[in-house]
Enzyme design. Structure first.
Site, mmCIF file in Angstrom:
data_model
loop_
_atom_site.group_PDB
_atom_site.id
_atom_site.type_symbol
_atom_site.label_atom_id
_atom_site.label_comp_id
_atom_site.label_asym_id
_atom_site.label_seq_id
_atom_site.Cartn_x
_atom_site.Cartn_y
_atom_site.Cartn_z
ATOM 1 N N SER A 152 0.875 -1.173 0.000
ATOM 2 C CA SER A 152 0.000 0.000 0.000
ATOM 3 C C SER A 152 0.911 1.221 0.000
ATOM 4 C CB SER A 152 -0.941 -0.015 1.211
ATOM 5 O OG SER A 152 -0.206 -0.174 2.408
ATOM 6 N N GLU A 175 1.374 5.514 0.780
ATOM 7 C CA GLU A 175 0.842 6.668 1.520
ATOM 8 C C GLU A 175 1.268 7.968 0.833
ATOM 9 O OE1 GLU A 175 1.021 6.443 5.822
ATOM 10 O OE2 GLU A 175 1.731 8.512 5.867
ATOM 11 N N ASP A 187 -0.813 14.853 15.832
ATOM 12 C CA ASP A 187 0.030 15.740 16.635
ATOM 13 C C ASP A 187 -0.454 17.149 16.378
ATOM 14 O OD1 ASP A 187 1.926 13.840 17.719
ATOM 15 O OD2 ASP A 187 2.625 13.616 15.656
ATOM 16 N N PHE A 204 12.948 14.212 10.374
ATOM 17 C CA PHE A 204 11.721 13.434 10.615
ATOM 18 C C PHE A 204 11.946 12.438 11.751
ATOM 19 C CE2 PHE A 204 9.746 13.330 6.040
ATOM 20 C CZ PHE A 204 9.455 14.668 6.162
ATOM 21 N N HIS A 231 3.792 -1.173 3.656
ATOM 22 C CA HIS A 231 3.139 0.123 3.450
ATOM 23 C C HIS A 231 4.248 1.161 3.221
ATOM 24 C CE1 HIS A 231 0.058 3.257 4.105
ATOM 25 N NE2 HIS A 231 0.954 3.895 4.826
#
Ligand code: FAD
Length: 274
Positions: free
Chosen positions: A5, A7, A99, A206, A256
């Protein structure tokens, strides 16, 4: 073929829209099981995710699922979004706490993702397949790893069907986490979230924010390449693909990919997986 999958994040202007369009055209032939669209809390960003989900479903024919985060949102806003997604034909939601963006004070009516999962089940029964997030290297705000595991179980008890992990570069953390959740009586699929690497300094930022560890051997190697972006990409694609192979051989159900709306880094990993 490996089940995957993808994102994406929702584009906010025409340039970003064109980029996402190109990326989707390049990655769609990889036949993802579904694609998901991230969600930023509050204000004008509220409409970007539904619009992107609509476009991916209607213009690209993909099974697009929205992320929905409860932090900063009211019950009424979340109810409205769920109704909208149902009307768009969505059968899957990635349910998160989220967040708060810096400077945003509003807390919202739900405190944790488990509250949101319960709310979705209350409002829509079994209509949506609910994915939740989980953290093989422990969520940065958790009291400790075992408390985080208990909180993950609470999301499953509230009705989550499947989980997608935060990205990691250490396959053993994933395997250990899966062993722990099984020992805690949790049987749902735990899908590894894979971060293909395109830019080392961005990755470092990140990773600091979300608590993902870049192993020293990988960081040192990428640092040594300096501005040689091509060598970083090649090295990173080899390393990430090798980890994916280990994950799949060790029983990971699917992968993913956090694409960051770029085709190349994800393609580089997928082509190495064959
Ligand atoms: P929760 O499961 O609610 O956990 C948050 C923290 O609270 C954890 O430390 C947990 O241990 C603790 N906790 C949970 N329940 C309790 C309790 N009852 N008592 C005490 N402590 C508790 N963010 C976005 O803003 N938009 C996105 O689209 C997005 N997509 C993501 C997709 C994936 C697959 C993942 C893994 C993360 C994503 N995130 C996104 C980031 C996510 O929102 C953050 O990691 C956030 O800080 C936690 O979200 P959560 O749903 O895991 O929260």
């Amino acid at each position: 073929m490996t089940a995957i999958s993808l994102e994406f994040y929702p584009p906010k202007n025409d340039e970003q829209r064109a980029q996402l369009d190109r990326t989707v055209r390049r990655l769609a032939p990889r036949a993802p099981q579904f694609v998901s669209v991230t969600f930023g809390a509050g204000g004008s960003t509220l409409s970007y995710t539904p619009e992107t989900v609509r476009s991916l479903r209607q213009d690209h024919g993909l099974d697009a699922a929205p992320h929905l985060s409860c932090m900063g949102g009211t019950r009424a806003e979340l109810r409205e979004l769920l109704q909208l997604y149902r009307a768009l034909g969505c059968r899957r939601i990635v349910a998160l706490r989220g967040d708060l963006p810096s400077g945003m004070a509003r807390m919202g009516e739900f405190r944790y993702a488990s509250d949101l999962v319960a709310f979705i089940r209350e409002e829509h029964g079994d209509h949506f397949r609910i994915e939740v997030g989980c953290y093989p290297e422990t969520h940065p705000q958790a009291e400790d790893a075992l408390a985080d595991l208990r909180h993950f179980k609470a999301k499953v008890d509230a009705g989550a069907d499947s989980a997608i992990t935060q990205y990691f570069f250490n396959a053993d953390a994933y395997f250990r986490f899966v062993d722990d959740v099984r020992a805690a009586g949790v049987g749902i699929p735990v899908i590894p979230g894979i971060m293909p690497i395109s830019n080392f300094s961005q990755l470092r930022r990140f990773s600091e924010a979300c608590g993902a560890e870049i192993p020293r051997w990988m960081a040192k190697r990428m640092q040594a390449y300096g501005d040689d972006a091509e060598s970083i990409r090649e090295f990173a694609a080899d390393a990430v693909a090798a980890m994916c192979r280990r994950l799949l051989e060790g029983g990971a159900p699917e992968l993913h990919f956090y694409t960051l709306n770029l085709a190349k880094p994800t393609e580089a990993v997928l082509s190495r997986l064959g």
